[in-house]
Design an enzyme around this catalytic site. Structure first.
Site, short mmCIF file in Angstrom:
data_model
loop_
_atom_site.label_atom_id
_atom_site.label_comp_id
_atom_site.label_asym_id
_atom_site.label_seq_id
_atom_site.Cartn_x
_atom_site.Cartn_y
_atom_site.Cartn_z
CG PHE A 1 1.22 -0.38 -11.86
CD1 PHE A 1 2.51 0.06 -12.14
CD2 PHE A 1 0.40 -0.71 -12.93
CE1 PHE A 1 2.96 0.17 -13.45
CE2 PHE A 1 0.83 -0.59 -14.24
CZ PHE A 1 2.12 -0.15 -14.50
CE LYS B 1 -7.85 -2.15 -4.81
NZ LYS B 1 -6.58 -2.63 -5.43
CD GLU C 1 -3.93 -5.81 -7.16
OE1 GLU C 1 -3.99 -4.57 -7.26
OE2 GLU C 1 -4.80 -6.57 -7.60
NE ARG C 2 0.17 -5.90 -11.09
CZ ARG C 2 -0.54 -5.37 -12.09
NH1 ARG C 2 -0.25 -4.16 -12.55
NH2 ARG C 2 -1.51 -6.04 -12.65
CB SER D 1 -6.85 -0.51 -17.48
OG SER D 1 -7.61 -1.40 -16.71
CB CYS E 1 -2.56 7.82 -17.71
SG CYS E 1 -2.48 9.30 -16.73
CD GLU F 1 -3.23 2.62 -21.46
OE1 GLU F 1 -3.96 1.79 -20.90
OE2 GLU F 1 -2.99 3.75 -21.01
#
Ligand code: NAD
Length: 495
Positions: free
Chosen positions: A147, A171, A174-175, A224, A279, A381
Site C-alpha cells: 500500500f 496485483k 487493496e488499500r 511485509s 520501507c 518493524e
C-alpha cells in the site's frame, strides 16, 4: 458508491465480492474495490498470453517509444496521480509527487532498452565459429505490491518487465487501488497494446492464484517480510522465478564528529516523512557516545513535538495520517510495549485529534530514547512515525548492532571521518548504504534491494538487475564453415 474494477481485457463479469476503500484523513469510505480470485487471474493470464507473442516480437526500439510516451504522460498527469495516491493513502501532496517522480525515473531508464538488451558477441571462438548472447523475455509475469507506494513500486516493475518484452499482471494493494488503475490507463494511452498489462484487484485469493498459475513465469513481490517469505516459497515451489522484497528496520548512525544539525534534519525527514510508512524510513537513530546522544535528542525533541500533521490538501503538512485505523492502533500498541519494556517516552504522539478530521487515522510523531536491542519495539518493524534512539558506546558497537539485526534493507552513517565512512560502507550488512544520506534509495539506473530478512531471491528490482530478472539468457554458438569440412568429431577439440 464508486466501484473500482479490474483492468482485464475481455473480462465481462467478475465474482469475488468487494473490499471497502477509505480516505485515511477523514475515515470515510470512498469506494469499494473488486476482490478477484482464480477466475480473474485466469482471465488476465489468457489476455496476457494472447498479447505476449506480438509484444515480444515488437522491436526494442518500438517498445521504447511506449516508454518515452509514458514518461511524457507521467509528467503531464503527475498532479492527478498524486491526488489519487493521497486520497487513499493519506500522504502529503508533495510526498505523492515525489513518489511519481521516483517511479518515472525507472520509465526513463527503460527508454534505453535497446542498449540494455544488447548482448555480448565473441567473433572467432573457434575456426569459422562465433558466439553471442541474447536476453529473451520470460512470457507472462506478475507483480504484487504494497500500500505504501501505489505508483512507485508498480513502476519499479512494470516498465522493466514490459520493455524486456513480457506481458505483466499487477496485483496492487487493496488499500489504495485507484492509482494503479490510473497508471494502467496511462500505459494504454501511451500506446501499450491491449492485454499486455492487466490489473487484478484482491487479497490473498488473488495472490495464491497468481503463485499457483502455470501460465505465469515469474513473480515480483514487495511487502511485509512474512508475506514475502510465503510468496517466495510458494512461487518457487510452483517452478517460478521469484523476487520478494520484505520489511525493514533501518538504522542511522550519528558519529561524534557529525554535523548534528544536518543529522537531526535527516532524522526528521527520514523518520517521520510519509508518517514512517516507507520501507527505507529510518526507525532507529544510533548516536555514538553519551554526549552525542544527549545533544541529538535535545535537537530532535522540540522538532518532533512540533511536527505539522494534516491532510494532503494542507500545504503546510509535513506528514499525514496512517493508512488504516487498525494500523494506527497497532503502531500505538508498539509505543505502549516500548514504554512497558523500559524505553523513555520523550515525545508521545498518541491521542492526536485534528479539528474537522476527528475520524481520521492520526498519530503524532513519537520519540523513544534508551531503547535496547532486546525490546520488541526495536526488533520488529513498526511502520509508523516512531523513532527509537539506541545509544552506542563506540563505532564498533553501532556497526555490530546493525549487523546483528534480522533486517538489512537500508542504513546510513553521518560523519566527517572518511575512514569510518569507508569502513561502514565495506562492512555493514545491509543492501543499501547512505553516507551522510539518510534514505539511500538507488537512482533508476542502479538497482534496489536489501539483504537478510528484507529480501528473498537473488535479484534486486529495476535498473540492470531488473533486466536480468525479467529476461532469460540464451547463448548462441554459430558456425559458417565457408568450405570448411571437419568431418564428424566425437571429442571436444582445442579451439
Ligand atoms: P503486506 O505484506 O500486508 O501486503 C503486500 C501485498 O501482499 C498486498 O498486495 C497484499 O494484498 C498482499 N497480501 C497481504 N496479505 C497476504 C496474505 N496473507 N497472503 C497473500 N498475499 C497477501 O504489506 P503492506 O502492509 O501493504 O506494505 C507494508 C510493508 O511493505 C512493510 O513491511 C514495508 O517494509 C514493506 N515494503 C517493502 C519495500 C521494499 O522494497 N523492501 C518497499 C515498500 C514496502
Amino acid at each position: 458508491m464508486k466501484t473500482i474494477s479490474h483492468r482485464i481485457s475481455g473480462l465481462s463479469a467478475s465474482g469475488g465480492g468487494h473490499t471497502p476503500v477509505f480516505n485515511p484523513a477523514t475515515g470515510a469510505q470512498t469506494a469499494q474495490v473488486a476482490s478477484g480470485g482464480a477466475a480473474e487471474v485466469d482471465a488476465a493470464v489468457a489476455a496476457a498470453a494472447r498479447a505476449f507473442p506480438g509484444w515480444a516480437a515488437t522491436t526494442p526500439a518500438r517498445r521504447a517509444k511506449v516508454m518515452f510516451e509514458m514518461r511524457r504522460l507521467l509528467e503531464a498527469r503527475k498532479d492527478e496521480l498524486a491526488r489519487t495516491i493521497s486520497d487513499e493513502h493519506g500522504k502529503t501532496h508533495t510526498d505523492a509527487l515525489g513518489e511519481v517522480a521516483r517511479g518515472q525515473e525507472v520509465v526513463e531508464f527503460a527508454c534505453g532498452i535497446p542498449h540494455l538488451l544488447k548482448g555480448a558477441f565473441s567473433a572467432g571462438v573457434s575456426t569459422g565459429m562465433d558466439c553471442y548472447d541474447q536476453r529473451q523475455p520470460l512470457g507472462v509475469v506478475a507483480g504484487i505490491t504494497p500500500f505504501n507506494f501505489p505508483v512507485m513500486v508498480p513502476l519499479w516493475m512494470i516498465p522493466m518487465a514490459l520493455a524486456c518484452g513480457n506481458a505483466f499482471i499487477l496485483k496492487p494493494s487493496e488499500r489504495d487501488p485507484s492509482a494503479p488503475n490510473l497508471l494502467h490507463d496511462l500505459w494504454r494511452e501511451a500506446g501499450l497494446p491491449e492485454g499486455v498489462l492487466s490489473v487484478v484487484h484482491g487479497g490473498k485469493a488473488a495472490v495464491d492464484a497468481i503463485l499457483d498459475h502455470k501460465g505465469i513465469a515469474a513473480v515480483s513481490f514487495v511487502g511485509s517480510t512474512p508475506i514475502a517469505e510465503y510468496v517466495y516459497a510458494r512461487g518457487c515451489a510452483a517452478g517460478k522465478r521469484v523476487q520478494a522484497l520484505g520489511g525493514a528496520k533501518n538504522h542511522l548512525v550519528v558519529m561524534p564528529d557529525a554535523d548534528l544539525d544536518l543529522a537531526a534534519d535527516a532524522l526528521m525527514g527520514a523518520g517521520y516523512g510519509s508518517a514512517g510508512e516507507r520501507c527505507m524510513a529510518v526507525s532507529v537513530a544510533v548516536p555514538v557516545g553519551e554526549k552525542t546522544a544527549d545533544a541529538l535528542v535535545a535537537r530532535l525533541k522540540p522538532r518532533v513535538a512540533a511536527l505539522k500533521i494534516g491532510p494532503a490538501g494542507d500545504a503546510a503538512a509535513e506528514m499525514g495520517p496512517l493508512v488504516t485505523a487498525a494500523h494506527r492502533d497497532r503502531v500505538a500498541g508498539a509505543i505502549e510495549s516500548g514504554v512497558a519494556e523500559g524505553a523513555e517516552l520523550v515525545v508521545d504522539g498518541r491521542g492526536l485529534k485534528l479539528q474537522g478530521y476527528e475520524k481520521g487515522y492520526w498519530l503524532g510523531g513519537t520519540l523513544l530514547d534508551h531503547v535496547t536491542p532486546r525490546m520488541t519495539v526495536y526488533r520488529e518493524e513498526i511502520f509508523g512515525p516512531v523513532l527509537s534512539v539506541v545509544r552506542a558506546a563506540d563505532y564498533g558497537q553501532a556497526l555490530q548492532l546493525i549487523n546483528d539485526h534480522a533486517f538489512g534493507n537500508g542504513t546510513a552513517l553521518f560523519t566527517r571521518d572518511g575512514d569510518a565512512a569507508r569502513d561502514f560502507a565495506q562492512n555493514v550488512q545491509a543492501g543499501m548504504v547512505g553516507i551522510n544520506v539518510p534514505i539511500p534509495v538507488p537512482v533508476g539506473y542502479h538497482s534496489f534491494g536489501g539483504w537478510k530478512s528484507s529480501v528473498f531471491g537473488s535479484h534486486g528490482v529495476y535498473g540492470p538487475e531488473g533486466v536480468h530478472f525479467y529476461t532469460k539468457l540464451k547463448t548462441v554458438t554459430a558456425r559458417w564453415p565457408a568450405g570448411l569440412r571437419a568431418g564428424a568429431q566425437f571429442h571436444f577439440t582445442e579451439r
